[in-house]
Write a protein that holds these residues in place. Sequence first.
Motif, PDB file in Angstrom:
ATOM      1  N   ILE A 191       0.572   6.020  -9.859  1.00 56.90           N
ATOM      2  CA  ILE A 191       0.712   7.528 -10.418  1.00 56.90           C
ATOM      3  C   ILE A 191       1.894   7.528 -11.445  1.00 56.90           C
ATOM      4  O   ILE A 191       1.522   8.511 -12.528  1.00 56.90           O
ATOM      5  CB  ILE A 191       0.950   8.411  -9.201  1.00 56.90           C
ATOM      6  CG1 ILE A 191       0.138   9.741  -9.481  1.00 56.90           C
ATOM      7  CG2 ILE A 191       2.480   9.141  -9.177  1.00 56.90           C
ATOM      8  CD1 ILE A 191      -1.320   9.569  -9.057  1.00 56.90           C
TER       9      ILE A 191
ATOM     10  N   THR B 189       0.833  -1.139   0.050  1.00 53.42           N
ATOM     11  CA  THR B 189       0.030  -0.169   0.139  1.00 53.42           C
ATOM     12  C   THR B 189       0.877   1.265  -0.092  1.00 53.42           C
ATOM     13  O   THR B 189       0.422   2.101  -0.442  1.00 53.42           O
ATOM     14  CB  THR B 189      -1.026   0.196   1.176  1.00 53.42           C
ATOM     15  OG1 THR B 189      -0.081   0.294   2.302  1.00 53.42           O
ATOM     16  CG2 THR B 189      -1.616  -1.250   1.353  1.00 53.42           C
ATOM     17  N   ARG B 190       1.975   1.195   0.610  1.00 46.76           N
ATOM     18  CA  ARG B 190       2.848   2.222   0.710  1.00 46.76           C
ATOM     19  C   ARG B 190       3.483   2.765  -0.629  1.00 46.76           C
ATOM     20  O   ARG B 190       3.906   3.828  -0.952  1.00 46.76           O
ATOM     21  CB  ARG B 190       4.015   2.262   1.934  1.00 46.76           C
ATOM     22  CG  ARG B 190       3.326   2.317   3.066  1.00 46.76           C
ATOM     23  CD  ARG B 190       4.301   2.357   4.306  1.00 46.76           C
ATOM     24  NE  ARG B 190       3.771   2.570   5.587  1.00 46.76           N
ATOM     25  CZ  ARG B 190       3.713   1.817   6.652  1.00 46.76           C
ATOM     26  NH1 ARG B 190       4.334   0.830   6.782  1.00 46.76           N
ATOM     27  NH2 ARG B 190       3.352   2.126   7.783  1.00 46.76           N
ATOM     28  N   ILE B 191       3.933   1.498  -1.321  1.00 51.43           N
ATOM     29  CA  ILE B 191       4.345   1.993  -2.776  1.00 51.43           C
ATOM     30  C   ILE B 191       3.493   1.959  -3.625  1.00 51.43           C
ATOM     31  O   ILE B 191       4.175   2.244  -4.848  1.00 51.43           O
ATOM     32  CB  ILE B 191       5.579   0.795  -3.082  1.00 51.43           C
ATOM     33  CG1 ILE B 191       5.166  -0.534  -2.986  1.00 51.43           C
ATOM     34  CG2 ILE B 191       6.730   0.801  -2.135  1.00 51.43           C
ATOM     35  CD1 ILE B 191       5.885  -1.552  -3.528  1.00 51.43           C
ATOM     36  N   GLY B 192       2.246   1.343  -3.542  1.00 51.95           N
ATOM     37  CA  GLY B 192       1.393   1.388  -4.568  1.00 51.95           C
ATOM     38  C   GLY B 192       0.880   2.682  -5.319  1.00 51.95           C
ATOM     39  O   GLY B 192       0.950   2.676  -6.384  1.00 51.95           O
ATOM     40  N   GLY B 193       0.649   3.426  -4.338  1.00 53.42           N
ATOM     41  CA  GLY B 193       0.116   4.783  -5.101  1.00 53.42           C
ATOM     42  C   GLY B 193       1.052   5.597  -5.882  1.00 53.42           C
ATOM     43  O   GLY B 193       0.824   5.889  -6.886  1.00 53.42           O
ATOM     44  N   ALA B 194       2.533   5.511  -5.524  1.00 54.05           N
ATOM     45  CA  ALA B 194       3.483   6.112  -6.146  1.00 54.05           C
ATOM     46  C   ALA B 194       3.884   5.177  -7.402  1.00 54.05           C
ATOM     47  O   ALA B 194       4.030   6.063  -8.612  1.00 54.05           O
ATOM     48  CB  ALA B 194       4.852   6.018  -5.384  1.00 54.05           C
TER      49      ALA B 194
ATOM     50  N   HIS C 113      -2.794   4.595   2.504  1.00 58.22           N
ATOM     51  CA  HIS C 113      -1.272   4.847   2.303  1.00 58.22           C
ATOM     52  C   HIS C 113      -1.330   4.841   0.560  1.00 58.22           C
ATOM     53  O   HIS C 113      -0.384   5.652   0.076  1.00 58.22           O
ATOM     54  CB  HIS C 113      -0.425   3.649   2.858  1.00 58.22           C
ATOM     55  CG  HIS C 113      -0.310   3.638   4.079  1.00 58.22           C
ATOM     56  ND1 HIS C 113      -0.632   2.659   4.741  1.00 58.22           N
ATOM     57  CD2 HIS C 113       0.126   4.871   4.949  1.00 58.22           C
ATOM     58  CE1 HIS C 113      -0.307   2.965   6.375  1.00 58.22           C
ATOM     59  NE2 HIS C 113       0.008   4.137   6.285  1.00 58.22           N
ATOM     60  N   VAL C 114      -1.938   4.014  -0.251  1.00 61.02           N
ATOM     61  CA  VAL C 114      -1.904   4.298  -1.813  1.00 61.02           C
ATOM     62  C   VAL C 114      -2.445   5.777  -2.073  1.00 61.02           C
ATOM     63  O   VAL C 114      -1.578   6.191  -2.765  1.00 61.02           O
ATOM     64  CB  VAL C 114      -3.026   3.119  -2.283  1.00 61.02           C
ATOM     65  CG1 VAL C 114      -3.123   3.306  -3.743  1.00 61.02           C
ATOM     66  CG2 VAL C 114      -2.602   1.908  -1.727  1.00 61.02           C
TER      67      VAL C 114
ATOM     68  N   LEU D  17       9.363   5.299   1.368  1.00 61.46           N
ATOM     69  CA  LEU D  17       7.956   4.560   1.479  1.00 61.46           C
ATOM     70  C   LEU D  17       7.597   3.715   2.504  1.00 61.46           C
ATOM     71  O   LEU D  17       6.571   3.659   3.125  1.00 61.46           O
ATOM     72  CB  LEU D  17       7.657   4.120   0.127  1.00 61.46           C
ATOM     73  CG  LEU D  17       7.499   5.505  -1.024  1.00 61.46           C
ATOM     74  CD1 LEU D  17       7.483   4.530  -2.449  1.00 61.46           C
ATOM     75  CD2 LEU D  17       6.266   6.335  -0.613  1.00 61.46           C
TER      76      LEU D  17
ATOM     77  N   SER E  23       0.600   7.877  -0.955  1.00 64.58           N
ATOM     78  CA  SER E  23       1.981   7.704  -1.891  1.00 64.58           C
ATOM     79  C   SER E  23       1.773   8.271  -3.193  1.00 64.58           C
ATOM     80  O   SER E  23       2.784   9.032  -4.014  1.00 64.58           O
ATOM     81  CB  SER E  23       2.343   6.148  -1.599  1.00 64.58           C
ATOM     82  OG  SER E  23       1.842   5.447  -2.905  1.00 64.58           O
ATOM     83  N   ALA E  24       0.526   8.377  -3.547  1.00 66.67           N
ATOM     84  CA  ALA E  24       0.159   8.611  -4.890  1.00 66.67           C
ATOM     85  C   ALA E  24       0.201  10.321  -5.020  1.00 66.67           C
ATOM     86  O   ALA E  24       0.994  10.864  -5.505  1.00 66.67           O
ATOM     87  CB  ALA E  24      -1.093   8.324  -5.485  1.00 66.67           C
TER      88      ALA E  24
END
Lengths: 108, 231
Positions: A35, A27-32, B81-82, B104, B85-86
């Motif tokens: 995007i 979840t912590r790396i997912g968004g980055a 957190h998604v 992260l 982090s986005a």
Amino acid sequence: MSFDHLLPQDLRLIGVIILAAIATYLTRIGGAIMIARMEKIPPRMEAALNAVPAAVLSTLVAPAIVFGGMDVTIAILVAFVVGLRLSALPMLLAGWAVVMLLRSAGLF
Amino acid sequence: MASRDFWDGARRGVPIVLSASPFGALFGALAIDNGFSIVDALFMSATVFAGASQMVGLELFGHAVQPWLIVLSVFAVNFRHVLYSASMARHIAHFSLVQKAAALFLLTDPQYAETEKRGERGEPVTFVWYMGLGLAIYLPWLVATALGAVFGGLIGDPKAIGLDVMLPIYFMALVLGFRRRDHWLPVVAVSSVVSVIAMRLVGSPWHVSIGALAGVVLAACLPVKSGETAR
């Protein structure tokens, strides 16, 4: 005096923790990562994602209010009133004080 | 100046540590109570490093819930957190891949909030500053967990000292913390009611997934509001 509580209870728990840690890291790396690949999150998907924490956490509170016993119910409701104005710590203190008071008075 | 950046970040961590430590200690105490050892509790704090989901995980483990559902629940609680982090990606775009991977791992609610604030002020979000803040939150979290676990190992019945009401109240505090989000009230109302019904009809732990799903589906179906308030 036993020292059993110092050592891991079973490997199953360690395994669950490792999987939970991996899931959390995703979840912590997912968004980055997402995007970097995609221009825009669909608005309805974002609305659904936004609702996730409140939706999940509510399911951990409501049953305790309904099924937890009268002392727990009163303590949580008092904490709720406190929480309308103050943060988590005063809420915890108020709820704790109420439940201890009710129990030491022998009401429940 | 790298070391100044580090301590600047670390100083930002002080109020965060003060407010988070009781919860770290609470986690440690409740973990022992739910059949964890001190090593288990520390291991979870060190690897998962996300307070609310750790509480959820140990609560479900204490109820002997199936492992896959525990992992899924932790994933669900941490799903926010998604979005973090986005939205934070632009501030750490200049980090190397290894730096991003490390940064992260330390992403938490306050870490996200402080990084966004610093980025908005136009100050550089350097890797050293980020790690100063992150480690100033991470290391005390482990200490608080250990202290709570040691103390929790010494106390007997959690009900006798009122520990059993702490968890639902803590979760309620988190729920209230999201109250400025779109559709917060209908989501909370529907998830609460559905979870209570599901607890009666289906039983624990399914009430969590069923209740949560009801709220999330509702949020997806309600009209999308213009203007993002949910950050």
